[in-house]
Design an enzyme around this catalytic site. Sequence first.
Site, mmCIF file in Angstrom:
data_model
loop_
_atom_site.group_PDB
_atom_site.id
_atom_site.type_symbol
_atom_site.label_atom_id
_atom_site.label_comp_id
_atom_site.label_asym_id
_atom_site.label_seq_id
_atom_site.Cartn_x
_atom_site.Cartn_y
_atom_site.Cartn_z
ATOM 1 N N ASP A 173 0.676 -1.166 -0.118
ATOM 2 C CA ASP A 173 0.061 0.120 -0.032
ATOM 3 C C ASP A 173 0.862 1.391 -0.038
ATOM 4 O O ASP A 173 2.058 1.348 0.456
ATOM 5 C CB ASP A 173 -0.796 -0.220 1.284
ATOM 6 C CG ASP A 173 -2.098 -1.080 1.175
ATOM 7 O OD1 ASP A 173 -2.264 -1.484 0.137
ATOM 8 O OD2 ASP A 173 -2.286 -1.678 2.418
ATOM 9 N N LYS A 174 0.227 2.384 -0.473
ATOM 10 C CA LYS A 174 0.809 3.601 -0.535
ATOM 11 C C LYS A 174 1.568 3.896 0.810
ATOM 12 O O LYS A 174 2.699 4.507 0.836
ATOM 13 C CB LYS A 174 0.104 4.850 -1.092
ATOM 14 C CG LYS A 174 0.613 5.964 -1.067
ATOM 15 C CD LYS A 174 -0.477 7.159 -1.544
ATOM 16 C CE LYS A 174 0.170 8.318 -1.788
ATOM 17 N NZ LYS A 174 -0.691 9.545 -2.417
#
EC number: 5.4.99.-
Length: 339
Positions: free
Chosen positions: A140-141
């Site tokens: 995830d970012k």
Amino acid sequence: MEHLKITATPADEGKRLDSFLASQADSLSRSRLKALILEGAVSVNGAPETDPRKPAVGGATYTITLPDPVPATPEAEDIPLDILFEDAHLIVLNKPSGMAVHPAPGSWDGTLVNALLHHCEGELSGIGGVERPGIVHRIDKLTTGVLVVAKTEPAHLGLSELFQAHDIERKYLAVTRGAPRPLSGTVDEPIARSTGDRKKMAVVRNPESGVGRHAITHYRAIETFGLRDKGTRLPAAALVQCQLETGRTHQIRVHMSHIGAPLIGDPVYGRHKGISSYGHGDAHIEGTKAARAFPRQALHAALLGFVHPITKETLRFEAPLPEDMSDLIAALRKLPKED
């Protein structure tokens, strides 16, 4: 432009064309060959063949014309990268928080793909016919840690097969609100898109429905912090190691929340901001404030191990905890564990 010639033997007679060619061309996947056939880039004895389902003909010579890679759509950007390993086939790096892997709405630039297009300029051999890095898995970012990316189509194909076979060692470190019970175990629960919120994933309550993908997370609490309350004497927080057997979207975040130990700072699955902690004094205040202020899910991809798809060398990479998680743990260690 490259030309690859493959001659079918009598034993190959009747095999579906894209499957037969994929079995002979190690550097090309079946999906890539299917696309090339449909584009008219494959000929048999000099005549174009555009049907990937057509049976191969024994004794026939097939010519695959590989076009030069076209430039990737995302623009190359000069963004510093923390590189752990790199050779002609792949690159392993430590991704920082805040960097998305792929360009997407809200993150069209500043992504890992943008950075790799600049860093690997002139070194990408064309994955799927496009001059781009081969992303085989994502984090995830806002999650930090180790990520491997292919630079060539053979490496991309080999890494994809390793991930599909779950033949990859992946360990994550998470800081959770409360601690999992028991402190070590396995979560074997399928995951699917949430019916209540399509932006979220969720554990499938009725596995027999056929909805949801198989997902297994092995976990172990390495350290616990403070007390949730005086009566039960349960930990207020924990540092948990999670080892993935599968790799589903948001798997650790969903599984840890499912067993009552959501990640600190998780804006989607955390349910509450901060932690519940029993105690008094400056140390207690510092620990609870640090948890409440943590700006992202406290999750770090700490280790990645795999067999190099080309050289067959066993590789294993570790990335140290980022500073924000180290500071959070330091503050949580100050939480009192006694009345």
